[in-house]
Design a protein around this motif. Structure first.
Motif, short mmCIF file in Angstrom:
data_model
loop_
_atom_site.label_atom_id
_atom_site.label_comp_id
_atom_site.label_asym_id
_atom_site.label_seq_id
_atom_site.Cartn_x
_atom_site.Cartn_y
_atom_site.Cartn_z
N LEU A 163 -65.97 68.67 85.01
CA LEU A 163 -66.78 69.86 85.26
C LEU A 163 -67.68 70.17 84.07
O LEU A 163 -68.85 70.55 84.25
N ALA A 164 -67.17 70.01 82.86
CA ALA A 164 -67.98 70.26 81.66
C ALA A 164 -69.13 69.26 81.58
O ALA A 164 -70.26 69.64 81.25
N ALA A 165 -68.85 67.99 81.87
CA ALA A 165 -69.90 66.98 81.84
C ALA A 165 -70.96 67.26 82.91
O ALA A 165 -72.16 67.14 82.66
N LYS A 166 -70.51 67.66 84.06
CA LYS A 166 -71.44 67.98 85.16
C LYS A 166 -72.34 69.16 84.78
O LYS A 166 -73.54 69.14 85.04
N LYS A 167 -71.76 70.13 84.15
CA LYS A 167 -72.51 71.31 83.72
C LYS A 167 -73.59 70.95 82.69
O LYS A 167 -74.63 71.59 82.61
N ALA A 168 -73.35 69.88 81.93
CA ALA A 168 -74.31 69.44 80.91
C ALA A 168 -75.48 68.65 81.50
O ALA A 168 -76.41 68.33 80.78
N GLY A 169 -75.41 68.31 82.78
CA GLY A 169 -76.51 67.61 83.43
C GLY A 169 -76.14 66.22 83.91
O GLY A 169 -75.10 65.66 83.54
N GLU A 170 -77.01 65.66 84.73
CA GLU A 170 -76.73 64.38 85.39
C GLU A 170 -76.50 63.23 84.41
O GLU A 170 -75.61 62.41 84.61
N VAL A 171 -77.29 63.17 83.34
CA VAL A 171 -77.14 62.08 82.37
C VAL A 171 -75.77 62.16 81.70
O VAL A 171 -75.05 61.16 81.59
N ALA A 172 -75.37 63.35 81.29
CA ALA A 172 -74.06 63.53 80.66
C ALA A 172 -72.94 63.26 81.65
O ALA A 172 -71.95 62.59 81.31
N GLU A 173 -73.09 63.73 82.87
CA GLU A 173 -72.05 63.51 83.88
C GLU A 173 -71.86 62.01 84.15
O GLU A 173 -70.74 61.51 84.15
N ASN A 174 -72.96 61.30 84.36
CA ASN A 174 -72.86 59.87 84.63
C ASN A 174 -72.29 59.10 83.44
O ASN A 174 -71.53 58.16 83.62
N SER A 175 -72.67 59.51 82.24
CA SER A 175 -72.12 58.86 81.06
C SER A 175 -70.61 59.06 81.00
O SER A 175 -69.86 58.12 80.75
N PHE A 176 -70.17 60.29 81.23
CA PHE A 176 -68.73 60.55 81.20
C PHE A 176 -68.00 59.73 82.26
O PHE A 176 -66.98 59.09 81.99
N LEU A 177 -68.53 59.71 83.47
CA LEU A 177 -67.87 59.00 84.57
C LEU A 177 -67.87 57.49 84.38
O LEU A 177 -66.91 56.81 84.78
N ASP A 178 -68.94 56.95 83.80
CA ASP A 178 -69.09 55.49 83.71
C ASP A 178 -68.77 54.90 82.34
O ASP A 178 -68.49 53.70 82.24
N ASP A 179 -68.82 55.70 81.29
CA ASP A 179 -68.61 55.20 79.93
C ASP A 179 -67.28 55.66 79.33
O ASP A 179 -67.02 55.41 78.16
N THR A 180 -66.46 56.34 80.12
CA THR A 180 -65.14 56.78 79.69
C THR A 180 -64.12 56.04 80.52
O THR A 180 -64.26 55.94 81.74
#
Length: 165
Positions: free
Chosen positions: A114-131
């Protein structure tokens, strides 16, 4: 299976991740080190997302896992290790072999997503794909595809304000 709510960053050649950068006025470094006791706080350069400038935009502290538990004991003492971990049957903090089957604590993972999503699409995708999970193969996106129920979980009352993104 055991669950854990720690998240760390590791050096990985030719890899990157999106992080939030913030100023912490009046930072009490000793208090921060105590709160993040299982990490090395390492000064790290960061860069703007636009990618236009290859020059560092600044530097900040990044949480890297301690190299081994003897570092924790040297820094904080055996008694602190036993109080924080040993009494719960945790024999080590960052040992890959010992924790190869550990999974993320679902409510904490939901909070991070949720925090990554709140930071925007680039941050959300990075969290989902790079973690990745501790296996370093399964991305958070893949794990959530197998466990979509995690995003429907609600935090306990004492964490609702903090864990709702």
């Amino acid at each position: 299976r055991q669950q854990c709510s720690s998240l760390s960053v590791e050096p990985c050649e030719k890899a990157s991740c999106v992080v939030a950068v913030m100023k912490l006025p009046g930072l009490d470094m000793a208090a921060l080190q105590k709160r993040e006791e299982e990490y090395d706080l390492v000064k790290t350069d960061f860069y703007n997302l636009d990618g236009e400038d290859e020059k560092s935009a600044g530097s900040g502290l990044m949480c890297l896992p301690l190299k081994d538990d003897s570092d924790f004991i040297r820094r904080w003492g055996e008694e602190r290790f036993q109080v924080a971990y040993g009494q719960y049957g945790i024999k080590c903090i960052w040992n890959e072999e010992e924790h190869r089957n550990i999974l993320p604590c679902p409510v904490y993972l939901r909070h991070c997503v949720l925090a990554a999503k709140k930071a925007g699409e680039v941050a959300e995708n990075s969290f989902l794909d790079d973690t990745f999970l501790v296996d370093r193969k399964t991305s958070i996106r893949q794990y959530l595809e197998a466990r979509p129920d995690i995003m429907d979980l609600q935090p306990p009352d004492n964490l609702k304000e903090r864990y709702n993104g």
